[in-house]
Design a protein around this motif. Structure first.
Motif, PDB file in Angstrom:
ATOM      1  N   LYS A  94       0.800  -1.220   0.000  1.00 61.50           N
ATOM      2  CA  LYS A  94       0.000   0.000   0.000  1.00 61.50           C
ATOM      3  C   LYS A  94       0.837   1.276   0.000  1.00 61.50           C
ATOM      4  O   LYS A  94       0.466   2.270  -0.626  1.00 61.50           O
ATOM      5  CB  LYS A  94      -0.975  -0.030   1.162  1.00 61.50           C
ATOM      6  CG  LYS A  94      -2.031  -1.106   1.006  1.00 61.50           C
ATOM      7  CD  LYS A  94      -2.818  -1.298   2.283  1.00 61.50           C
ATOM      8  CE  LYS A  94      -3.730  -2.508   2.189  1.00 61.50           C
ATOM      9  NZ  LYS A  94      -3.017  -3.769   2.186  1.00 61.50           N
ATOM     10  N   ASP A  95       1.971   1.276   0.689  1.00 64.86           N
ATOM     11  CA  ASP A  95       2.807   2.486   0.703  1.00 64.86           C
ATOM     12  C   ASP A  95       3.474   2.705  -0.656  1.00 64.86           C
ATOM     13  O   ASP A  95       3.532   3.832  -1.162  1.00 64.86           O
ATOM     14  CB  ASP A  95       3.836   2.453   1.828  1.00 64.86           C
ATOM     15  CG  ASP A  95       4.755   1.239   1.794  1.00 64.86           C
ATOM     16  OD1 ASP A  95       4.451   0.241   1.101  1.00 64.86           O
ATOM     17  OD2 ASP A  95       5.793   1.283   2.480  1.00 64.86           O
ATOM     18  N   ARG A 137       1.051   8.724  -6.633  1.00 69.26           N
ATOM     19  CA  ARG A 137       1.402  10.158  -6.485  1.00 69.26           C
ATOM     20  C   ARG A 137       2.224  10.625  -7.687  1.00 69.26           C
ATOM     21  O   ARG A 137       2.014  11.727  -8.193  1.00 69.26           O
ATOM     22  CB  ARG A 137       2.196  10.399  -5.199  1.00 69.26           C
ATOM     23  CG  ARG A 137       1.355  10.395  -3.951  1.00 69.26           C
ATOM     24  CD  ARG A 137       2.229  10.585  -2.736  1.00 69.26           C
ATOM     25  NE  ARG A 137       1.437  10.579  -1.519  1.00 69.26           N
ATOM     26  CZ  ARG A 137       1.961  10.540  -0.311  1.00 69.26           C
ATOM     27  NH1 ARG A 137       3.281  10.503  -0.149  1.00 69.26           N
ATOM     28  NH2 ARG A 137       1.182  10.535   0.748  1.00 69.26           N
ATOM     29  N   THR A 153       0.906   3.906  -3.159  1.00 73.91           N
ATOM     30  CA  THR A 153       0.655   5.337  -2.949  1.00 73.91           C
ATOM     31  C   THR A 153       1.753   6.177  -3.586  1.00 73.91           C
ATOM     32  O   THR A 153       1.462   7.161  -4.276  1.00 73.91           O
ATOM     33  CB  THR A 153       0.542   5.646  -1.440  1.00 73.91           C
ATOM     34  OG1 THR A 153      -0.598   4.942  -0.922  1.00 73.91           O
ATOM     35  CG2 THR A 153       0.390   7.123  -1.180  1.00 73.91           C
ATOM     36  N   GLN A 210      -5.759   6.722   4.932  1.00 72.38           N
ATOM     37  CA  GLN A 210      -6.439   7.126   3.712  1.00 72.38           C
ATOM     38  C   GLN A 210      -7.819   7.646   4.066  1.00 72.38           C
ATOM     39  O   GLN A 210      -8.479   7.133   4.979  1.00 72.38           O
ATOM     40  CB  GLN A 210      -6.548   5.892   2.811  1.00 72.38           C
ATOM     41  CG  GLN A 210      -6.913   6.147   1.401  1.00 72.38           C
ATOM     42  CD  GLN A 210      -6.723   4.870   0.589  1.00 72.38           C
ATOM     43  OE1 GLN A 210      -7.280   3.824   0.913  1.00 72.38           O
ATOM     44  NE2 GLN A 210      -5.930   4.954  -0.457  1.00 72.38           N
ATOM     45  N   THR A 242      -4.110  10.242   0.797  1.00 71.39           N
ATOM     46  CA  THR A 242      -3.436   9.128   1.469  1.00 71.39           C
ATOM     47  C   THR A 242      -2.111   9.610   2.036  1.00 71.39           C
ATOM     48  O   THR A 242      -1.392  10.362   1.392  1.00 71.39           O
ATOM     49  CB  THR A 242      -3.188   7.973   0.476  1.00 71.39           C
ATOM     50  OG1 THR A 242      -4.430   7.609  -0.134  1.00 71.39           O
ATOM     51  CG2 THR A 242      -2.594   6.757   1.150  1.00 71.39           C
ATOM     52  N   TYR A 298      -7.803   8.497  -6.699  1.00 74.00           N
ATOM     53  CA  TYR A 298      -7.151   7.997  -5.483  1.00 74.00           C
ATOM     54  C   TYR A 298      -7.380   8.983  -4.341  1.00 74.00           C
ATOM     55  O   TYR A 298      -7.021  10.149  -4.443  1.00 74.00           O
ATOM     56  CB  TYR A 298      -5.655   7.812  -5.759  1.00 74.00           C
ATOM     57  CG  TYR A 298      -4.950   6.902  -4.792  1.00 74.00           C
ATOM     58  CD1 TYR A 298      -5.309   5.573  -4.673  1.00 74.00           C
ATOM     59  CD2 TYR A 298      -3.911   7.369  -4.002  1.00 74.00           C
ATOM     60  CE1 TYR A 298      -4.649   4.728  -3.804  1.00 74.00           C
ATOM     61  CE2 TYR A 298      -3.247   6.535  -3.128  1.00 74.00           C
ATOM     62  CZ  TYR A 298      -3.623   5.214  -3.028  1.00 74.00           C
ATOM     63  OH  TYR A 298      -2.969   4.376  -2.160  1.00 74.00           O
ATOM     64  N   VAL A 331      -0.512   3.169   6.046  1.00 76.05           N
ATOM     65  CA  VAL A 331      -1.095   4.241   5.248  1.00 76.05           C
ATOM     66  C   VAL A 331      -2.389   4.657   5.931  1.00 76.05           C
ATOM     67  O   VAL A 331      -3.113   3.825   6.493  1.00 76.05           O
ATOM     68  CB  VAL A 331      -1.369   3.846   3.775  1.00 76.05           C
ATOM     69  CG1 VAL A 331      -0.077   3.561   3.043  1.00 76.05           C
ATOM     70  CG2 VAL A 331      -2.300   2.685   3.652  1.00 76.05           C
TER      71      VAL A 331
END
Length: 150
Positions: A53-54, A61, A57, A135, A77, A74, A133
């Protein structure tokens, strides 16, 4: 293990298998034998860029920075511990503006199957012992065949 047999390299050709169960950091040399449509692999080389998940992200980004609108799906986060101060600032800003929709979901960066996931609506509720994370919680998320995914 009814119906399953381990592939014995002394007896079977390296391409004679249906399921390759490998650890994320195992040797990927067996991929060269993936040719049959009935063969399945549980992990692919360098898939952590979209499965963790990190890292997902970070990659999204980058895409948002370059392409903007197509990646606007998205939700906000933050990666902990690195983005903790940014998250606290965003949380406080929403609270100060009187925004009642200030519910967030916390997930371990490498978690799966709902383990260690929790909701928070107070900064005092943040707990983490490893990369996480946070979110913006979506009350009506996109579903695939009726199931949540990430």
């Amino acid at each position: 293990r009814r119906g399953w047999a381990e592939n014995n390299p002394r007896v079977h050709h390296p391409s004679e298998w249906n399921l390759l169960w490998r650890l994320p950091f195992a040797d990927a040399s067996k991929y060269r034998y993936c040719s049959k449509h009935l063969q399945r692999v549980n992990h692919y080389e360098k898939s952590s860029g979209i499965c963790m998940k990190d890292q997902l992200t970070r990659n999204l980004r980058r895409m948002q920075h370059v392409f903007r609108k197509p990646y606007g799906f998205y939700p906000p986060t933050y990666i902990l511990p690195r983005d903790l101060r940014k998250f606290e600032s965003a949380f406080r800003a929403k609270k100060k503006a009187g925004d009642r929709d200030n519910l967030w979901i916390c997930k371990p960066a490498d978690g799966s199957q709902g383990e260690d996931i929790y909701l928070l609506n107070s900064l005092g509720d943040i707990e983490y012992s490893g990369p996480m994370v946070i979110q913006k919680y979506l009350s009506d998320p996109c579903l695939i065949a009726g199931y949540k995914f990430d």
